[in-house]
Design an enzyme around this catalytic site. Sequence first.
Site, PDB file in Angstrom:
ATOM      1  N   TYR A 154       0.835  -1.209   0.000  1.00 58.04           N
ATOM      2  CA  TYR A 154       0.000   0.000   0.000  1.00 58.04           C
ATOM      3  C   TYR A 154       0.869   1.258   0.000  1.00 58.04           C
ATOM      4  O   TYR A 154       0.620   2.212  -0.744  1.00 58.04           O
ATOM      5  CB  TYR A 154      -0.908  -0.037   1.227  1.00 58.04           C
ATOM      6  CG  TYR A 154      -1.958   1.037   1.308  1.00 58.04           C
ATOM      7  CD1 TYR A 154      -3.103   0.986   0.514  1.00 58.04           C
ATOM      8  CD2 TYR A 154      -1.841   2.084   2.216  1.00 58.04           C
ATOM      9  CE1 TYR A 154      -4.086   1.954   0.608  1.00 58.04           C
ATOM     10  CE2 TYR A 154      -2.815   3.059   2.327  1.00 58.04           C
ATOM     11  CZ  TYR A 154      -3.941   2.994   1.516  1.00 58.04           C
ATOM     12  OH  TYR A 154      -4.906   3.973   1.629  1.00 58.04           O
ATOM     13  N   LYS A 158       0.946   4.110  -2.907  1.00 56.44           N
ATOM     14  CA  LYS A 158       0.569   5.487  -2.612  1.00 56.44           C
ATOM     15  C   LYS A 158       1.727   6.451  -2.841  1.00 56.44           C
ATOM     16  O   LYS A 158       1.519   7.593  -3.264  1.00 56.44           O
ATOM     17  CB  LYS A 158       0.048   5.595  -1.179  1.00 56.44           C
ATOM     18  CG  LYS A 158      -1.279   4.876  -0.953  1.00 56.44           C
ATOM     19  CD  LYS A 158      -2.358   5.329  -1.934  1.00 56.44           C
ATOM     20  CE  LYS A 158      -3.742   4.836  -1.544  1.00 56.44           C
ATOM     21  NZ  LYS A 158      -4.773   5.253  -2.535  1.00 56.44           N
TER      22      LYS A 158
END
Length: 253
Positions: A154, A158
């Site tokens: 993640y 991001k």
Amino acid sequence: MSTTEPRTAIVTGAARGIGAATAVRLAAEGRAVAVLDLDEKNCRETVERITAAGGRALAVSCDVSDTGQVTAAVARVAAELGPPTVLVNNAGVLRDNLLFKMSDADWDTVLNVHLRGAFLMTRACQSHMVDAGFGRIVNLSSSSALGNRGQANYAAAKAGLQGFTKTLAKELGKFGITANAVAPGFIATEMTEQTAQRVGMGFEDFKKAAAAAIPVQRVGVPEDVAGAIAYFTAEEAGFVSGQVLYVAGGPLD
């Protein structure tokens, strides 16, 4: 009354949470909004909220990591609502785990939805923006882009979106297109509730603990993020591009 031009917006991952709040906010400002998610049935509530308030909305099924589905979805939006010149890349998933426990599928799924999805959606929409001489792209990053235990996939996705955003700003600016990123901190959504479950905490206790570490002493709600996104998509934000705005209740250490 809104002073926003009547343009068409696409919001991905808009069945619930930040995406739904953003779709509703953009519709309130005069946008026709395509509400995209994996299953358009799950978008009905968002669409109904918009239409009940007098707005225009369309539910569209789309796996943003699939080139064919993205191409078809954007073509449908252009035909039924008008050429999309506002794009909010919000679709996301979690597959949290420590690195030594993380599977290939955990990594690929998260990178494909967040990063590949934003790439495919932006590529499919940019020609409409170029033709219009106007475009607003907002990518959803996260405070996890700075690193977060158990979220190597993640965090990488991001952080990648921030670099993607700055590159889009440089490539597309001459066509009247801006690209910015919003990076939320702790926002109370189904996704953060899943994180609470992963660490074995009740959601209320999880939120309370998070709020204690935030300068404004509360966790965020989807509408907090939707407001920031709305600013970046506005006509008046045409001289703001390539920026990353952390919506986190205070500075991050």
